[in-house]
Motif scaffolding. Sequence first.
Motif, PDB file in Angstrom:
ATOM      1  N   MET A   1       0.817  -1.197   0.000  1.00 46.20           N
ATOM      2  CA  MET A   1       0.000   0.000   0.000  1.00 46.20           C
ATOM      3  C   MET A   1       0.861   1.261   0.000  1.00 46.20           C
ATOM      4  N   LEU A   2       1.935   1.267   0.801  1.00 46.89           N
ATOM      5  CA  LEU A   2       2.790   2.447   0.843  1.00 46.89           C
ATOM      6  C   LEU A   2       3.423   2.684  -0.519  1.00 46.89           C
ATOM      7  N   GLY A   3       3.791   1.610  -1.228  1.00 45.34           N
ATOM      8  CA  GLY A   3       4.348   1.755  -2.570  1.00 45.34           C
ATOM      9  C   GLY A   3       3.377   2.448  -3.503  1.00 45.34           C
ATOM     10  N   ALA A   4       2.101   2.097  -3.411  1.00 48.18           N
ATOM     11  CA  ALA A   4       1.081   2.729  -4.256  1.00 48.18           C
ATOM     12  C   ALA A   4       0.963   4.206  -3.927  1.00 48.18           C
ATOM     13  N   ILE A   5       1.056   4.542  -2.665  1.00 43.53           N
ATOM     14  CA  ILE A   5       0.987   5.943  -2.256  1.00 43.53           C
ATOM     15  C   ILE A   5       2.171   6.711  -2.849  1.00 43.53           C
ATOM     16  N   LEU A   6       3.354   6.124  -2.783  1.00 45.54           N
ATOM     17  CA  LEU A   6       4.533   6.792  -3.313  1.00 45.54           C
ATOM     18  C   LEU A   6       4.411   7.005  -4.815  1.00 45.54           C
ATOM     19  N   VAL A   7       3.972   5.990  -5.549  1.00 40.25           N
ATOM     20  CA  VAL A   7       3.873   6.093  -7.000  1.00 40.25           C
ATOM     21  C   VAL A   7       2.766   7.053  -7.409  1.00 40.25           C
ATOM     22  N   ASN A   8       1.630   6.980  -6.773  1.00 41.36           N
ATOM     23  CA  ASN A   8       0.484   7.789  -7.170  1.00 41.36           C
ATOM     24  C   ASN A   8       0.620   9.261  -6.795  1.00 41.36           C
ATOM     25  N   ASN A   9       1.566   9.595  -5.973  1.00 41.66           N
ATOM     26  CA  ASN A   9       1.741  10.982  -5.537  1.00 41.66           C
ATOM     27  C   ASN A   9       3.142  11.483  -5.856  1.00 41.66           C
ATOM     28  N   ASP A  10       3.644  11.122  -7.020  1.00 37.46           N
ATOM     29  CA  ASP A  10       4.986  11.491  -7.441  1.00 37.46           C
ATOM     30  C   ASP A  10       5.256  12.981  -7.252  1.00 37.46           C
ATOM     31  N   ALA A  11       4.321  13.833  -7.639  1.00 31.78           N
ATOM     32  CA  ALA A  11       4.533  15.288  -7.530  1.00 31.78           C
ATOM     33  C   ALA A  11       4.683  15.739  -6.088  1.00 31.78           C
ATOM     34  N   PHE A  12       4.079  15.011  -5.165  1.00 32.68           N
ATOM     35  CA  PHE A  12       4.177  15.343  -3.750  1.00 32.68           C
ATOM     36  C   PHE A  12       5.621  15.238  -3.264  1.00 32.68           C
ATOM     37  N   TYR A  13       6.368  14.291  -3.831  1.00 32.97           N
ATOM     38  CA  TYR A  13       7.728  14.021  -3.354  1.00 32.97           C
ATOM     39  C   TYR A  13       8.808  14.702  -4.174  1.00 32.97           C
ATOM     40  N   ARG A  14       8.532  15.098  -5.401  1.00 37.35           N
ATOM     41  CA  ARG A  14       9.560  15.633  -6.295  1.00 37.35           C
ATOM     42  C   ARG A  14      10.089  16.965  -5.764  1.00 37.35           C
ATOM     43  N   VAL A  15      11.372  16.978  -5.361  1.00 35.78           N
ATOM     44  CA  VAL A  15      12.036  18.143  -4.789  1.00 35.78           C
ATOM     45  C   VAL A  15      11.066  18.861  -3.837  1.00 35.78           C
ATOM     46  N   SER A  16      10.615  18.147  -2.855  1.00 39.77           N
ATOM     47  CA  SER A  16       9.516  18.568  -1.987  1.00 39.77           C
ATOM     48  C   SER A  16       9.958  19.491  -0.859  1.00 39.77           C
ATOM     49  N   ASP A  17       9.454  20.718  -0.885  1.00 40.46           N
ATOM     50  CA  ASP A  17       9.737  21.641   0.220  1.00 40.46           C
ATOM     51  C   ASP A  17       9.094  21.146   1.516  1.00 40.46           C
ATOM     52  N   PHE A  18       7.946  20.488   1.403  1.00 47.46           N
ATOM     53  CA  PHE A  18       7.243  19.942   2.569  1.00 47.46           C
ATOM     54  C   PHE A  18       8.072  18.856   3.238  1.00 47.46           C
ATOM     55  N   LEU A  19       8.629  17.955   2.446  1.00 47.43           N
ATOM     56  CA  LEU A  19       9.442  16.870   2.983  1.00 47.43           C
ATOM     57  C   LEU A  19      10.744  17.404   3.577  1.00 47.43           C
ATOM     58  N   LYS A  20      11.370  18.334   2.892  1.00 50.44           N
ATOM     59  CA  LYS A  20      12.655  18.881   3.331  1.00 50.44           C
ATOM     60  C   LYS A  20      12.533  19.670   4.637  1.00 50.44           C
ATOM     61  N   ALA A  21      11.387  20.293   4.863  1.00 49.82           N
ATOM     62  CA  ALA A  21      11.223  21.218   5.983  1.00 49.82           C
ATOM     63  C   ALA A  21      11.297  20.562   7.344  1.00 49.82           C
ATOM     64  N   ASP A  22      10.889  19.292   7.465  1.00 46.17           N
ATOM     65  CA  ASP A  22      10.762  18.710   8.805  1.00 46.17           C
ATOM     66  C   ASP A  22      10.809  17.183   8.756  1.00 46.17           C
ATOM     67  N   LYS A  23      11.997  16.642   8.979  1.00 44.83           N
ATOM     68  CA  LYS A  23      12.187  15.187   8.958  1.00 44.83           C
ATOM     69  C   LYS A  23      11.336  14.512  10.033  1.00 44.83           C
ATOM     70  N   ASP A  24      11.230  15.108  11.197  1.00 43.95           N
ATOM     71  CA  ASP A  24      10.425  14.511  12.271  1.00 43.95           C
ATOM     72  C   ASP A  24       8.948  14.449  11.879  1.00 43.95           C
ATOM     73  N   ARG A  25       8.476  15.477  11.187  1.00 47.18           N
ATOM     74  CA  ARG A  25       7.090  15.465  10.724  1.00 47.18           C
ATOM     75  C   ARG A  25       6.870  14.292   9.775  1.00 47.18           C
ATOM     76  N   ALA A  26       7.841  14.003   8.920  1.00 47.13           N
ATOM     77  CA  ALA A  26       7.721  12.872   8.001  1.00 47.13           C
ATOM     78  C   ALA A  26       7.585  11.564   8.771  1.00 47.13           C
ATOM     79  N   VAL A  27       8.356  11.417   9.832  1.00 48.19           N
ATOM     80  CA  VAL A  27       8.240  10.208  10.677  1.00 48.19           C
ATOM     81  C   VAL A  27       6.851  10.150  11.304  1.00 48.19           C
ATOM     82  N   ARG A  28       6.370  11.275  11.820  1.00 46.06           N
ATOM     83  CA  ARG A  28       5.028  11.304  12.426  1.00 46.06           C
ATOM     84  C   ARG A  28       3.948  10.928  11.412  1.00 46.06           C
ATOM     85  N   ILE A  29       4.070  11.416  10.186  1.00 46.68           N
ATOM     86  CA  ILE A  29       3.063  11.130   9.172  1.00 46.68           C
ATOM     87  C   ILE A  29       3.060   9.652   8.802  1.00 46.68           C
ATOM     88  N   VAL A  30       4.216   9.069   8.594  1.00 46.15           N
ATOM     89  CA  VAL A  30       4.251   7.636   8.274  1.00 46.15           C
ATOM     90  C   VAL A  30       3.727   6.828   9.453  1.00 46.15           C
TER      91      VAL A  30
END
Length: 92
Positions: A1-30
């Motif tokens: 399921m996580l793989g599908a999320i990654l593939v289907n939301n490619d634009a979300f991850y591409r050079v992502s300011d959201f992802l870069k801003a807060d590594k801890d937030r990424a852990v919380r979200i997963v």
Amino acid sequence: MLGAILVNNDAFYRVSDFLKADKDRAVRIVTKGLNGPVTVNGATFNNVMPPHEGTLSQDQIADVLTYVMNEWGNSFGTVSTADVKRVQGELK
């Protein structure tokens, strides 16, 4: 399921300011999931990311996030198992 999320939301991850801003937030979200709108690189996404707490181990969460943080044009470093353990400990 996580793989599908990654593939289907490619634009979300591409050079992502959201992802870069807060590594801890990424852990919380997963770990706990995310529901509702977020803005990434000026675009709004309103999807559901289910929680993976109890589904993925701390090692797996660290591996997935390290992968995402270094693909799609990203170069944001690593997430260690110790990072995941610390953040998850703060959630309790």
